[in-house]
Design a protein around this motif. Sequence first.
Motif, PDB file in Angstrom:
ATOM      1  N   ALA A  52      72.892 101.384  79.685  1.00 24.97           N
ATOM      2  CA  ALA A  52      72.232 100.234  80.332  1.00 24.97           C
ATOM      3  C   ALA A  52      73.246  99.156  80.724  1.00 24.97           C
ATOM      4  CB  ALA A  52      71.153  99.648  79.415  1.00 24.97           C
ATOM      5  N   TYR A  53      74.368  99.589  81.290  1.00 22.28           N
ATOM      6  CA  TYR A  53      75.434  98.642  81.612  1.00 22.28           C
ATOM      7  C   TYR A  53      75.094  97.722  82.791  1.00 22.28           C
ATOM      8  CZ  TYR A  53      78.858 100.614  78.358  1.00 22.28           C
ATOM      9  OH  TYR A  53      79.540 101.005  77.234  1.00 22.28           O
ATOM     10  N   ALA A  54      74.097  98.060  83.580  1.00 22.25           N
ATOM     11  CA  ALA A  54      73.726  97.181  84.697  1.00 22.25           C
ATOM     12  C   ALA A  54      73.361  95.790  84.187  1.00 22.25           C
ATOM     13  CB  ALA A  54      72.561  97.780  85.489  1.00 22.25           C
ATOM     14  N   LEU A  55      72.825  95.728  82.962  1.00 21.56           N
ATOM     15  CA  LEU A  55      72.439  94.448  82.373  1.00 21.56           C
ATOM     16  C   LEU A  55      73.640  93.690  81.812  1.00 21.56           C
ATOM     17  CD1 LEU A  55      69.314  95.716  80.397  1.00 21.56           C
ATOM     18  CD2 LEU A  55      69.328  94.563  82.612  1.00 21.56           C
ATOM     19  N   ARG A  56      74.790  94.363  81.735  1.00 20.72           N
ATOM     20  CA  ARG A  56      75.977  93.786  81.089  1.00 20.72           C
ATOM     21  C   ARG A  56      77.196  93.771  81.999  1.00 20.72           C
ATOM     22  NH1 ARG A  56      74.691  98.021  76.207  1.00 20.72           N
ATOM     23  NH2 ARG A  56      72.938  96.894  75.317  1.00 20.72           N
ATOM     24  N   ASP A  57      77.011  94.187  83.236  1.00 18.44           N
ATOM     25  CA  ASP A  57      78.121  94.373  84.165  1.00 18.44           C
ATOM     26  C   ASP A  57      78.595  93.036  84.739  1.00 18.44           C
ATOM     27  OD1 ASP A  57      79.833  95.091  86.247  1.00 18.44           O
ATOM     28  OD2 ASP A  57      78.648  96.854  86.780  1.00 18.44           O
ATOM     29  N   PRO A  58      79.871  92.654  84.520  1.00 19.01           N
ATOM     30  CA  PRO A  58      80.373  91.393  85.076  1.00 19.01           C
ATOM     31  C   PRO A  58      80.304  91.355  86.602  1.00 19.01           C
ATOM     32  CG  PRO A  58      81.949  92.331  83.503  1.00 19.01           C
ATOM     33  CD  PRO A  58      80.872  93.344  83.697  1.00 19.01           C
ATOM     34  N   MET A  59      80.455  92.524  87.247  1.00 25.87           N
ATOM     35  CA  MET A  59      80.383  92.538  88.708  1.00 25.87           C
ATOM     36  C   MET A  59      78.985  92.152  89.189  1.00 25.87           C
ATOM     37  SD  MET A  59      80.877  95.572  91.520  1.00 25.87           S
ATOM     38  CE  MET A  59      79.108  95.898  91.619  1.00 25.87           C
ATOM     39  N   ILE A  60      77.959  92.689  88.539  1.00 29.59           N
ATOM     40  CA  ILE A  60      76.591  92.358  88.929  1.00 29.59           C
ATOM     41  C   ILE A  60      76.283  90.908  88.603  1.00 29.59           C
ATOM     42  CG2 ILE A  60      74.150  92.842  88.457  1.00 29.59           C
ATOM     43  CD1 ILE A  60      74.877  95.780  88.206  1.00 29.59           C
ATOM     44  N   ALA A  61      76.759  90.436  87.449  1.00 26.46           N
ATOM     45  CA  ALA A  61      76.564  89.026  87.089  1.00 26.46           C
ATOM     46  C   ALA A  61      77.207  88.118  88.133  1.00 26.46           C
ATOM     47  CB  ALA A  61      77.147  88.748  85.708  1.00 26.46           C
ATOM     48  N   TRP A  62      78.419  88.496  88.571  1.00 24.21           N
ATOM     49  CA  TRP A  62      79.085  87.717  89.619  1.00 24.21           C
ATOM     50  C   TRP A  62      78.263  87.759  90.910  1.00 24.21           C
ATOM     51  CZ3 TRP A  62      80.713  89.077  94.469  1.00 24.21           C
ATOM     52  CH2 TRP A  62      81.472  88.121  95.158  1.00 24.21           C
ATOM     53  N   GLY A  63      77.800  88.956  91.278  1.00 23.76           N
ATOM     54  CA  GLY A  63      77.063  89.126  92.523  1.00 23.76           C
ATOM     55  C   GLY A  63      75.752  88.365  92.560  1.00 23.76           C
ATOM     56  N   LEU A  64      75.119  88.204  91.397  1.00 19.75           N
ATOM     57  CA  LEU A  64      73.857  87.468  91.354  1.00 19.75           C
ATOM     58  C   LEU A  64      74.073  85.957  91.386  1.00 19.75           C
ATOM     59  CD1 LEU A  64      71.925  89.602  88.710  1.00 19.75           C
ATOM     60  CD2 LEU A  64      71.459  89.471  91.168  1.00 19.75           C
ATOM     61  N   SER A  65      75.275  85.521  91.010  1.00 25.19           N
ATOM     62  CA  SER A  65      75.538  84.078  90.956  1.00 25.19           C
ATOM     63  C   SER A  65      76.387  83.576  92.120  1.00 25.19           C
ATOM     64  CB  SER A  65      76.223  83.719  89.641  1.00 25.19           C
ATOM     65  OG  SER A  65      77.462  84.396  89.519  1.00 25.19           O
ATOM     66  N   CYS A  66      76.999  84.492  92.866  1.00 26.56           N
ATOM     67  CA  CYS A  66      77.886  84.094  93.971  1.00 26.56           C
ATOM     68  C   CYS A  66      77.594  84.925  95.213  1.00 26.56           C
ATOM     69  CB  CYS A  66      79.349  84.325  93.601  1.00 26.56           C
ATOM     70  SG  CYS A  66      79.906  83.492  92.118  1.00 26.56           S
ATOM     71  N   GLU A  67      77.934  84.366  96.373  1.00 24.93           N
ATOM     72  CA  GLU A  67      77.942  85.119  97.626  1.00 24.93           C
ATOM     73  C   GLU A  67      79.377  85.194  98.112  1.00 24.93           C
ATOM     74  OE1 GLU A  67      74.721  85.093 100.734  1.00 24.93           O
ATOM     75  OE2 GLU A  67      74.375  83.131  99.823  1.00 24.93           O
ATOM     76  N   GLY A  68      79.714  86.300  98.772  1.00 29.72           N
ATOM     77  CA  GLY A  68      81.064  86.457  99.286  1.00 29.72           C
ATOM     78  C   GLY A  68      81.650  87.782  98.857  1.00 29.72           C
ATOM     79  N   GLN A  69      82.972  87.833  98.765  1.00 27.56           N
ATOM     80  CA  GLN A  69      83.636  89.054  98.334  1.00 27.56           C
ATOM     81  C   GLN A  69      84.839  88.695  97.468  1.00 27.56           C
ATOM     82  OE1 GLN A  69      83.028  88.678 101.779  1.00 27.56           O
ATOM     83  NE2 GLN A  69      84.978  87.853 102.502  1.00 27.56           N
ATOM     84  N   THR A  70      85.134  89.572  96.513  1.00 27.62           N
ATOM     85  CA  THR A  70      86.246  89.327  95.600  1.00 27.62           C
ATOM     86  C   THR A  70      86.726  90.636  94.997  1.00 27.62           C
ATOM     87  OG1 THR A  70      86.969  87.986  93.715  1.00 27.62           O
ATOM     88  CG2 THR A  70      84.807  88.999  93.534  1.00 27.62           C
ATOM     89  N   ARG A  71      87.974  90.648  94.556  1.00 24.50           N
ATOM     90  CA  ARG A  71      88.478  91.803  93.814  1.00 24.50           C
ATOM     91  C   ARG A  71      87.934  91.738  92.387  1.00 24.50           C
ATOM     92  NH1 ARG A  71      92.642  89.968  97.071  1.00 24.50           N
ATOM     93  NH2 ARG A  71      93.504  91.557  98.482  1.00 24.50           N
TER      94      ARG A  71
END
Length: 203
Positions: A52-71
Amino acid sequence: MSDTTELTRLFAQLRAASPAGYSVGLHIRFASPLVAEATYDPKWLEHYTANAYALRDPMIAWGLSCEGQTRWSEIELPDPFNLWRQAAEFGLNYGIAVSCGPVQSRTIIGCARADREFTDQEITKIATIARTLHEISEPQTDLTQAQIQALRCIAGGDRHAAAAAKLGISESALKARLVSARERLMARTTSEAIQKAKEIKLL
């Protein structure tokens, strides 16, 4: 060109730009995307899902809180489950995240490679693909009454013949309504169309 054909074309471009695979969640609503696709190593996907890593994924957390693109390497969020390290064990050593759209209908895309960081030019290209995917997959907010009736019958458990008889139309006419509803909702199957119609409160 239909939107589904265009989606296929754009996914092919994304695949070519992501040597170690990608994950796509288009129009995430109520924690579930309307369209999802992933081409990472199947063993990683299995491991990711099982934990259930979707609930713990830093990339998804970033994507839900920010717009744009990043490494991925530039995402400064806690990673208590060491997802970055675990992903690297499956060849996902470097990656980028792209996030676009309003928070109530957010699209988040991750792309990976094993050999090096993505260049700025590559990131710009992928971000353009991501925004186009988001735009063309914008869910329809309406169906015809005939399409809704056909989906409602199937959702209620009727087989094609029974649903057609109930609606007073031929079975081929019923199938045509279901096909048009699937196309409008960009669903691969009737059951997927029913689910999408429920999510946007059409059923």
